[in-house]
Design a protein around this motif. Structure first.
Motif, mmCIF file in Angstrom:
data_model
loop_
_atom_site.group_PDB
_atom_site.id
_atom_site.type_symbol
_atom_site.label_atom_id
_atom_site.label_comp_id
_atom_site.label_asym_id
_atom_site.label_seq_id
_atom_site.Cartn_x
_atom_site.Cartn_y
_atom_site.Cartn_z
ATOM 1 N N TYR A 1 0.824 -1.347 -0.060
ATOM 2 C CA TYR A 1 0.027 0.136 -0.126
ATOM 3 C C TYR A 1 0.810 1.452 -0.055
ATOM 4 C CZ TYR A 1 0.552 0.929 4.992
ATOM 5 O OH TYR A 1 1.165 1.555 6.126
ATOM 6 N N PHE A 2 0.285 2.392 -0.414
ATOM 7 C CA PHE A 2 0.954 3.478 -0.532
ATOM 8 C C PHE A 2 0.567 4.323 0.761
ATOM 9 C CE2 PHE A 2 1.047 2.229 -4.606
ATOM 10 C CZ PHE A 2 2.419 2.399 -5.270
ATOM 11 N N PRO A 3 1.355 4.606 1.708
ATOM 12 C CA PRO A 3 1.017 5.437 2.858
ATOM 13 C C PRO A 3 1.169 6.953 2.541
ATOM 14 C CG PRO A 3 3.173 4.284 3.202
ATOM 15 C CD PRO A 3 2.757 3.801 2.146
ATOM 16 N N TRP A 4 1.921 7.170 1.740
ATOM 17 C CA TRP A 4 2.225 8.290 1.056
ATOM 18 C C TRP A 4 2.596 8.381 -0.472
ATOM 19 C CZ3 TRP A 4 5.668 6.725 4.933
ATOM 20 C CH2 TRP A 4 5.420 7.268 6.017
ATOM 21 N N LYS A 5 2.482 9.614 -1.058
ATOM 22 C CA LYS A 5 2.893 9.718 -2.583
ATOM 23 C C LYS A 5 4.141 9.115 -2.584
ATOM 24 C CE LYS A 5 0.199 13.492 -4.316
ATOM 25 N NZ LYS A 5 0.235 14.834 -4.743
ATOM 26 N N ARG A 6 4.552 8.305 -3.829
ATOM 27 C CA ARG A 6 5.678 8.043 -4.301
ATOM 28 C C ARG A 6 6.181 6.789 -2.922
ATOM 29 N NH1 ARG A 6 9.930 11.995 -6.612
ATOM 30 N NH2 ARG A 6 8.669 12.902 -8.499
ATOM 31 N N TYR B 1 9.208 5.729 -5.309
ATOM 32 C CA TYR B 1 9.339 6.072 -6.716
ATOM 33 C C TYR B 1 10.128 7.108 -7.192
ATOM 34 C CZ TYR B 1 6.173 1.790 -7.412
ATOM 35 O OH TYR B 1 5.667 0.609 -7.265
ATOM 36 N N LEU B 2 11.167 6.971 -7.988
ATOM 37 C CA LEU B 2 11.962 8.140 -8.385
ATOM 38 C C LEU B 2 11.040 8.748 -9.803
ATOM 39 C CD1 LEU B 2 15.356 6.349 -8.701
ATOM 40 C CD2 LEU B 2 14.635 8.222 -6.866
ATOM 41 N N LYS B 3 10.557 7.758 -10.283
ATOM 42 C CA LYS B 3 9.671 8.137 -11.371
ATOM 43 C C LYS B 3 8.349 7.158 -11.418
ATOM 44 C CE LYS B 3 12.301 11.000 -13.814
ATOM 45 N NZ LYS B 3 11.786 12.451 -14.397
ATOM 46 N N PRO B 4 7.564 7.407 -12.065
ATOM 47 C CA PRO B 4 6.251 6.535 -11.979
ATOM 48 C C PRO B 4 6.378 4.893 -12.482
ATOM 49 C CG PRO B 4 5.369 8.419 -12.972
ATOM 50 C CD PRO B 4 7.037 8.778 -12.908
ATOM 51 N N LEU B 5 7.773 4.821 -13.308
ATOM 52 C CA LEU B 5 7.773 3.550 -13.684
ATOM 53 C C LEU B 5 9.329 3.250 -13.266
ATOM 54 C CD1 LEU B 5 7.019 3.548 -17.485
ATOM 55 C CD2 LEU B 5 5.584 3.151 -15.629
#
Lengths: 175, 110
Positions: free
Chosen positions: A56-61, A124-128
């Motif tokens: 899960y994503f607790p925060w963005k990125r 995530y440095l970038k979305p991918l």
């Protein structure tokens, strides 16, 4: 265990099957090579798992992930030795070959099972593209008396792979 | 020979369906990525999406578009997978407990 056996190379591929769930395959490779009585000695262990990962994503990125899976492992010891095979020598010399060293490689193998589990954090440095750090463990049921060599059961080395802490740093790329 | 002819026919028919004329940063897939995030692009559309992003890179306002796609992707990640629910939370708690117990046993030597 040598440095290359402790520092394993890992390759993982996963597929997201639900909003919070991925299924994946992972393989760690540990190997060492040396000389034993002037023969090339190689020992390798492969730890393979089909695993379940929830995240899960607790925060963005930032993603937290939790993985667990059964392990199917193989161990191989191979030795390359010089041979004195007269027939091969005669045949090669008939083709005008001289001083050809004939070698022979054989190996002993073992298969054992285990369990791996880890928790990780991914940024995530970038979305991918992301970097990931995981901490976990590998539990194995290694039995040194369960090696096979030329279809015979033999005793292998006494290696401590029963309980291994696992620290993993990696790059993640994908959708 | 028949298979060869059939293959050529299939390739000829299928290409016009996959390669469509794209209009830089205003193509359908890029608009979709801007709206819903990059992870909503289907795998089969992904090669086309990469080509369209490459074309978009030539435009002057591409940085703004890329930033918007990235931001939307991060937001949709949090929206879609922001919470552990159902069996996924049980799984996460169990795994965390396994890992903690392993290191506790390892450190205490039991």
């Amino acid at each position: 265990m040598s440095f290359t056996e402790k520092m394993m190379i890992n390759f993982t591929t996963t597929c997201q099957v639900y909003f919070n769930t991925r299924l994946g395959f992972s393989q760690w490779m540990a190997f060492t090579s040396d000389s034993y009585n002037n023969a090339d000695f190689k020992r390798s262990f492969s730890y393979r798992t089909f695993y379940l990962e929830t995240f899960y994503f607790p925060w963005k990125r930032v993603e937290l992930n939790f993985m667990i899976g059964p392990l199917i492992n193989t161990g191989t010891i191979s030795l390359t030795t010089a041979q004195s095979t007269e027939v091969w020598g005669d045949l090669l010399s008939e083709f005008e070959n001289e001083n050809i060293d004939i070698t022979h490689t054989d190996e002993m193998t073992t298969t054992f099972f285990g369990l791996t589990s880890a928790v990780g954090i991914r940024y995530y440095l970038k979305p991918l593209l992301g970097v990931e750090f995981q901490i976990g463990f590998i539990e194995n049921s290694y039995d040194k008396k369960d090696w096979s060599f030329q279809d015979k059961t033999v005793t292998g080395p006494d290696i401590d792979v029963d309980e291994m802490p696992l620290y993993s740093v990696g790059l993640v790329y994908g959708l | 020979m028949k298979i060869f002819v059939l293959l050529i026919a299939l390739i000829t028919v299928s290409f016009p369906q996959t390669i469509q004329p794209k209009d830089g940063c205003s193509s359908e897939l890029i608009k979709k990525a801007e709206k819903e995030g990059m992870r909503f692009i289907k795998i089969k559309d992904y090669p086309d999406f990469v080509i369209e992003l490459w074309k978009c890179r030539m435009k002057t306002d591409h940085k703004k578009t890329f930033k918007k796609i990235n931001q939307r992707t991060y937001e949709s990640d949090v929206k879609q997978s922001g919470k552990l629910e159902g069996y996924t939370s049980s799984c996460a708690y169990c795994i965390s407990a396994f890992v903690v117990l392993f290191y506790v046993y390892k450190i205490t030597g039991n």
